[in-house]
Design an enzyme around this catalytic site. Sequence first.
Site, mmCIF file in Angstrom:
data_model
loop_
_atom_site.group_PDB
_atom_site.id
_atom_site.type_symbol
_atom_site.label_atom_id
_atom_site.label_comp_id
_atom_site.label_asym_id
_atom_site.label_seq_id
_atom_site.Cartn_x
_atom_site.Cartn_y
_atom_site.Cartn_z
ATOM 1 N N LEU A 122 27.254 -53.230 9.848
ATOM 2 C CA LEU A 122 26.605 -53.102 8.545
ATOM 3 C C LEU A 122 27.204 -51.962 7.732
ATOM 4 O O LEU A 122 27.304 -52.059 6.502
ATOM 5 C CB LEU A 122 25.102 -52.892 8.726
ATOM 6 N N CYS A 160 22.860 -42.024 22.321
ATOM 7 C CA CYS A 160 21.880 -42.548 23.276
ATOM 8 C C CYS A 160 22.269 -43.950 23.727
ATOM 9 O O CYS A 160 22.756 -44.759 22.943
ATOM 10 C CB CYS A 160 20.492 -42.616 22.637
ATOM 11 N N ILE A 212 12.936 -53.147 17.322
ATOM 12 C CA ILE A 212 14.077 -52.508 16.659
ATOM 13 C C ILE A 212 15.308 -52.477 17.562
ATOM 14 O O ILE A 212 16.393 -52.921 17.183
ATOM 15 C CB ILE A 212 13.716 -51.080 16.212
#
Length: 422
Positions: free
Chosen positions: A126, A117, A329
């Site tokens: 990370l 997406c 987010i």
Amino acid sequence: MKKFRIQGPCSLSGEVMISGSKNAALPILFSTLLSEEPIELKNIPELKDIDTTLNLLKQLGVKAKYQPPDSIMIDAKAVNHFCAPYELVKTMRASIWALGPLVARFGRGQVSLPGGCAIGARPVDLHIFGLKQLGAKIQIEEGYIKASVEGRLKGAHIVMDKVSVGATLTVMSAATLAEGTSIIENVAREPEIVDTANFLNILGANIQGAGTDKIVVEGVKRLRGGAYSIMPDRIETGTFLVAGAVSRGKVVCRHTQPATLEAVLAKLHEAGAQIEVGKDWISLDMKGKRPKAVNVRTTPYPGFPTDMQAQFTLLNIVATGTGVITETIFENRFMHVPELIRMGAQVKIESNTVICHGVERLSGAGVMATDLRASASLVLAGCIAQGITTVERIYHIDRGYECIENKLRKLGAYIERIQGAQ
């Protein structure tokens, strides 16, 4: 290219059987790479992302066989390729989850920098940080992340710089075959992480603390086979509950887990819905009334999920009053808003906030899906809008919703999948 044609408005009422969770099925499928024994996975949804994952696993040498109605037999004993190619990875960011299991079991693996997406930047930093802490050597070259280790990965005390669902899953899965104990702090707490940990423990892993902000993994030398049933999809559940709310209907979601949706249910109750829950079902009844606008702020679990933000944007658009939604987010996750404005929404975007002034009704229009959850909000908007709505690029919705048009039809929607212009 296929598209949806929807005739509205309609009140959506009835029962929906919720499918298995996409966001649990994907990491669990990739985690099967950690075992050389046969595994049976049940309650697997039929989704484009599942097909992509199985194709990727097969390219690595995994044997996968579908067993109707919803099971897959996986055998990763004969893995003989260790590279997830760009052609597959570019369509789905979840492919990064192949890297941890490959380097943990085979000492090497490479994954193309991912796609998926188009929602802002979802960096792999990370994931790389966590694998390095476990002793993996990482190189990024020619568009690939290449990981290797001599011998086994080594357990470590890792404090994640940022709460990340994806990185938590990568590090947790890799640590299962590491030598020694791994303590991973500041991890995500999502139910899908708990489901993945439960699956790995069935195979003989020793993972404790999933669902809290600290996970402890005692490494084992090997994992065995086993059978596991994927948890229900909480985002699909939330989407159909919103379908009932925005259409002033009554919807019952069955085969779900109410405890995983407390933040969403609280906001639906605040919006005026009558909510009832049982062990594995949720009922929403609007009593024919418009919802009330609510303020929402997306945060990591157990807070309000970012994957429900687009649906609640629609709820506020047709609610009484004004509602503010703040997205914390992902950046650039309001791409559905201009499409909803085409249908008559009164919305203003300010940075990471969308302000919705509720309108009595929307009008049908031609709209274009931009990502998975945005596409769901557009389909629901079409169900309640006056007139005909066409939704283009519905391949986005096929990535994460199983047979959505069939389920909506059972609730009373007039929706069909048709061939669009090439």
